[in-house]
Structures are given as C-alpha cells and as structure tokens.
Motif scaffolding. Structure first.
Motif, PDB file in Angstrom:
ATOM      1  N   UNK A  28      38.786  25.721  37.345  1.00 28.01           N
ATOM      2  CA  UNK A  28      38.937  26.783  38.138  1.00 28.01           C
ATOM      3  C   UNK A  28      39.908  26.526  39.332  1.00 28.01           C
ATOM      4  N   UNK A  29      40.998  27.458  39.382  1.00 26.02           N
ATOM      5  CA  UNK A  29      41.820  27.392  40.437  1.00 26.02           C
ATOM      6  C   UNK A  29      41.271  28.527  41.506  1.00 26.02           C
ATOM      7  N   UNK A  30      41.299  28.226  42.762  1.00 19.31           N
ATOM      8  CA  UNK A  30      40.884  28.905  43.667  1.00 19.31           C
ATOM      9  C   UNK A  30      42.098  29.396  44.799  1.00 19.31           C
ATOM     10  N   UNK A  31      42.229  30.256  45.261  1.00 19.07           N
ATOM     11  CA  UNK A  31      42.880  30.987  46.146  1.00 19.07           C
ATOM     12  C   UNK A  31      42.293  31.825  47.223  1.00 19.07           C
ATOM     13  N   UNK A  32      42.369  31.589  48.609  1.00 26.86           N
ATOM     14  CA  UNK A  32      41.695  32.520  49.298  1.00 26.86           C
ATOM     15  C   UNK A  32      43.041  33.134  50.039  1.00 26.86           C
ATOM     16  N   UNK A  33      43.057  34.525  50.257  1.00 25.13           N
ATOM     17  CA  UNK A  33      44.170  35.328  50.745  1.00 25.13           C
ATOM     18  C   UNK A  33      43.540  36.019  52.001  1.00 25.13           C
ATOM     19  N   UNK A  34      44.389  36.224  52.788  1.00 29.94           N
ATOM     20  CA  UNK A  34      44.008  36.924  54.158  1.00 29.94           C
ATOM     21  C   UNK A  34      45.050  38.204  53.920  1.00 29.94           C
ATOM     22  N   UNK A  35      44.216  39.293  54.345  1.00 27.40           N
ATOM     23  CA  UNK A  35      45.280  40.640  54.539  1.00 27.40           C
ATOM     24  C   UNK A  35      44.702  41.433  55.638  1.00 27.40           C
ATOM     25  N   UNK A  36      45.382  42.384  56.240  1.00 22.63           N
ATOM     26  CA  UNK A  36      45.028  43.093  57.371  1.00 22.63           C
ATOM     27  C   UNK A  36      43.811  43.923  57.227  1.00 22.63           C
ATOM     28  N   UNK A  37      43.811  44.720  55.942  1.00 22.27           N
ATOM     29  CA  UNK A  37      42.756  45.529  55.446  1.00 22.27           C
ATOM     30  C   UNK A  37      42.388  45.667  54.153  1.00 22.27           C
ATOM     31  N   UNK A  38      43.460  45.927  53.286  1.00 19.91           N
ATOM     32  CA  UNK A  38      43.316  46.255  51.998  1.00 19.91           C
ATOM     33  C   UNK A  38      43.405  44.959  51.278  1.00 19.91           C
ATOM     34  N   UNK A  39      42.576  45.322  49.901  1.00 18.43           N
ATOM     35  CA  UNK A  39      42.573  44.297  48.928  1.00 18.43           C
ATOM     36  C   UNK A  39      44.048  44.209  48.082  1.00 18.43           C
ATOM     37  N   UNK A  40      44.396  43.043  47.830  1.00 13.28           N
ATOM     38  CA  UNK A  40      45.875  43.058  47.180  1.00 13.28           C
ATOM     39  C   UNK A  40      45.782  43.106  45.643  1.00 13.28           C
ATOM     40  N   UNK A  41      45.338  44.023  45.333  1.00 11.14           N
ATOM     41  CA  UNK A  41      45.315  44.500  43.814  1.00 11.14           C
ATOM     42  C   UNK A  41      46.507  44.334  43.123  1.00 11.14           C
ATOM     43  N   UNK A  42      47.603  45.128  43.519  1.00 15.26           N
ATOM     44  CA  UNK A  42      48.763  45.142  42.647  1.00 15.26           C
ATOM     45  C   UNK A  42      49.385  43.666  42.752  1.00 15.26           C
ATOM     46  N   UNK A  43      49.407  43.031  43.992  1.00  8.63           N
ATOM     47  CA  UNK A  43      49.724  41.763  43.909  1.00  8.63           C
ATOM     48  C   UNK A  43      49.201  40.593  42.715  1.00  8.63           C
ATOM     49  N   UNK A  44      47.853  40.915  42.849  1.00  9.15           N
ATOM     50  CA  UNK A  44      46.976  40.115  41.699  1.00  9.15           C
ATOM     51  C   UNK A  44      47.390  40.458  40.288  1.00  9.15           C
ATOM     52  N   UNK A  45      47.490  41.676  39.888  1.00 10.87           N
ATOM     53  CA  UNK A  45      47.752  42.320  38.782  1.00 10.87           C
ATOM     54  C   UNK A  45      49.039  41.673  38.105  1.00 10.87           C
ATOM     55  N   UNK A  46      50.052  41.781  39.056  1.00  9.81           N
ATOM     56  CA  UNK A  46      51.419  41.367  38.853  1.00  9.81           C
ATOM     57  C   UNK A  46      51.305  39.731  38.759  1.00  9.81           C
ATOM     58  N   UNK A  47      50.867  39.234  39.641  1.00 10.32           N
ATOM     59  CA  UNK A  47      50.422  37.691  39.525  1.00 10.32           C
ATOM     60  C   UNK A  47      50.019  36.929  38.386  1.00 10.32           C
ATOM     61  N   UNK A  48      48.996  37.957  37.748  1.00  8.96           N
ATOM     62  CA  UNK A  48      48.466  37.591  36.525  1.00  8.96           C
ATOM     63  C   UNK A  48      49.363  37.707  35.166  1.00  8.96           C
ATOM     64  N   UNK A  49      50.309  38.454  35.418  1.00 10.64           N
ATOM     65  CA  UNK A  49      51.351  38.562  34.279  1.00 10.64           C
ATOM     66  C   UNK A  49      52.538  37.767  34.412  1.00 10.64           C
ATOM     67  N   UNK A  50      52.797  37.358  35.800  1.00  6.72           N
ATOM     68  CA  UNK A  50      54.313  36.740  36.178  1.00  6.72           C
ATOM     69  C   UNK A  50      54.192  35.427  35.903  1.00  6.72           C
ATOM     70  N   UNK A  51      53.159  34.674  35.581  1.00  8.01           N
ATOM     71  CA  UNK A  51      53.345  33.084  35.462  1.00  8.01           C
ATOM     72  C   UNK A  51      52.687  32.804  34.127  1.00  8.01           C
ATOM     73  N   UNK A  52      53.320  32.179  33.486  1.00  7.38           N
ATOM     74  CA  UNK A  52      52.747  31.703  32.063  1.00  7.38           C
ATOM     75  C   UNK A  52      51.490  31.074  32.206  1.00  7.38           C
ATOM     76  N   UNK A  53      51.439  30.299  33.222  1.00  6.48           N
ATOM     77  CA  UNK A  53      50.094  29.424  33.654  1.00  6.48           C
ATOM     78  C   UNK A  53      48.905  30.403  33.675  1.00  6.48           C
ATOM     79  N   UNK A  54      49.014  31.588  33.779  1.00  6.04           N
ATOM     80  CA  UNK A  54      47.819  32.595  34.023  1.00  6.04           C
ATOM     81  C   UNK A  54      47.722  33.334  32.512  1.00  6.04           C
ATOM     82  N   UNK A  55      48.791  33.250  31.538  1.00  2.09           N
ATOM     83  CA  UNK A  55      48.478  33.770  29.960  1.00  2.09           C
ATOM     84  C   UNK A  55      46.940  33.414  29.678  1.00  2.09           C
ATOM     85  N   UNK A  56      46.402  34.709  29.106  1.00  3.15           N
ATOM     86  CA  UNK A  56      45.378  34.951  28.549  1.00  3.15           C
ATOM     87  C   UNK A  56      44.170  34.217  29.629  1.00  3.15           C
ATOM     88  N   UNK A  57      44.430  34.224  30.703  1.00  2.29           N
ATOM     89  CA  UNK A  57      43.217  33.841  31.766  1.00  2.29           C
ATOM     90  C   UNK A  57      42.478  34.875  32.670  1.00  2.29           C
TER      91      UNK A  57
END
Length: 173
Positions: free
Chosen positions: A63-92
């Motif tokens: 398992x790869x772990x990332x901890x992110x800080x934001x001012x208030x909101x959850x970074x859902x759009x960033x996560x959605x796009x990160x999940x398809x933007x890197x071939x390392x995350x295909x089908x993960x």
C-alpha cells in the motif's frame, strides 16, 4: 487540528512498481501533487490549496500512503484525476478519508481509473459536542474517545471498500 487532513491509500502496489514510481516522481516534496495532476484546472476548487504532508510505501501490505493538507475541502477532483493520470494507478483501488479541520465530519472516497466509486460522509458530530472533548472541565469527554470514534469509522470505510472492490483478489498485484 490546524488543517483538513486527507489520508490516501493506493492498494496493490508491488515493491517494483513503488520503486519505479519513486524514481519517476518527486515524492519528497509537494511537487508530487502537480506531477500527478499537472493541470490546475483538474484540481477542483482547491487549485493551489493542497500540500503533501507525507508519502510512505509499505512493501508488506503493498500500500502506498499519502497524507494531504488542505484548508477546508477534501481534494476529491484532484484524487479522481490523479487516479487516471498515472499509469502506476491503472486498475488500482484508491481510498481517501478526510478529517475536517474542526473534526466535525469525516468523508470517505473510493476511486479507480478516474471513476468515483464512493463519496460520502462517514461520520459527523456537532461542533458543540466536539468542543466538549477539548474542554478540560468536561470530565465525561476524553479526547482519545473522539479520536477512536473518528479512526474506527475510517477503518470501517476502508475495510468495506477493500472487501467490496478488491474481494479475494486484494493480495494480487
């Protein structure tokens, strides 16, 4: 808690893939966030408000772990796009649980290949109740109990996502 914290898990990352990922990306700086999702337009409303607090890889659990800080909101759009933007995350399967900075709610998100599988509030409490856990005069409210409530719901959400989306194949890479 000074910031809203998002805890991300990327499942079934072999040691070899993690090593390649660490070679290809700048994992020791916030540059990783913009390397995974280069277009700020794909970050949602948090375009410059996300920081990488921690990166870790566990070879035993794969398992790869990332901890992110934001001012208030959850970074859902960033996560959605990160999940398809890197071939390392295909089908993960990628889960993200976010603890609101005032600790009044926790959200759970599961994504795979740019598709949001789950996005829901998994725990909440009124601010007046949360405040009692921080008040030394409230003897019936221990801060450890609040932490346990939050982390128990996070554990349950991630466990359900693992079972539902990975099934018996969660040990395969």
């Amino acid at each position: 808690m000074d910031t809203t914290k998002s805890y991300i898990k990327v499942f079934n990352i072999s040691s070899e893939v993690a090593e390649d990922f660490e070679f290809d990306y700048t994992i020791d700086a916030s540059e990783l966030l913009s390397e995974l999702v280069p277009s700020q337009d794909d970050w949602g409303e948090l375009a410059w408000g996300i920081e990488l607090e921690e990166y870790e890889y566990n070879p035993q659990s794969q398992i790869m772990y990332l901890t992110l800080d934001t001012k208030w909101e959850s970074p859902v759009e960033w996560l959605k796009n990160a999940s398809k933007g890197s071939h390392y995350f295909n089908n993960k399967l990628i889960t993200m649980t976010t603890i609101q900075k005032d600790e009044t709610c926790v959200t759970g998100v599961a994504v795979m290949d740019g598709e949001i599988l789950q996005n829901k509030n998994i725990w909440d409490m009124k601010l007046e109740e949360v405040s009692k856990y921080y008040n030394d005069d409230e003897s019936d409210y221990e801060l450890d109990d609040l932490d346990n409530k939050i982390w128990d719901c996070i554990g349950q959400f991630v466990s359900v996502c693992e079972k539902f989306y990975l099934g018996d194949n969660k040990d395969e890479t």
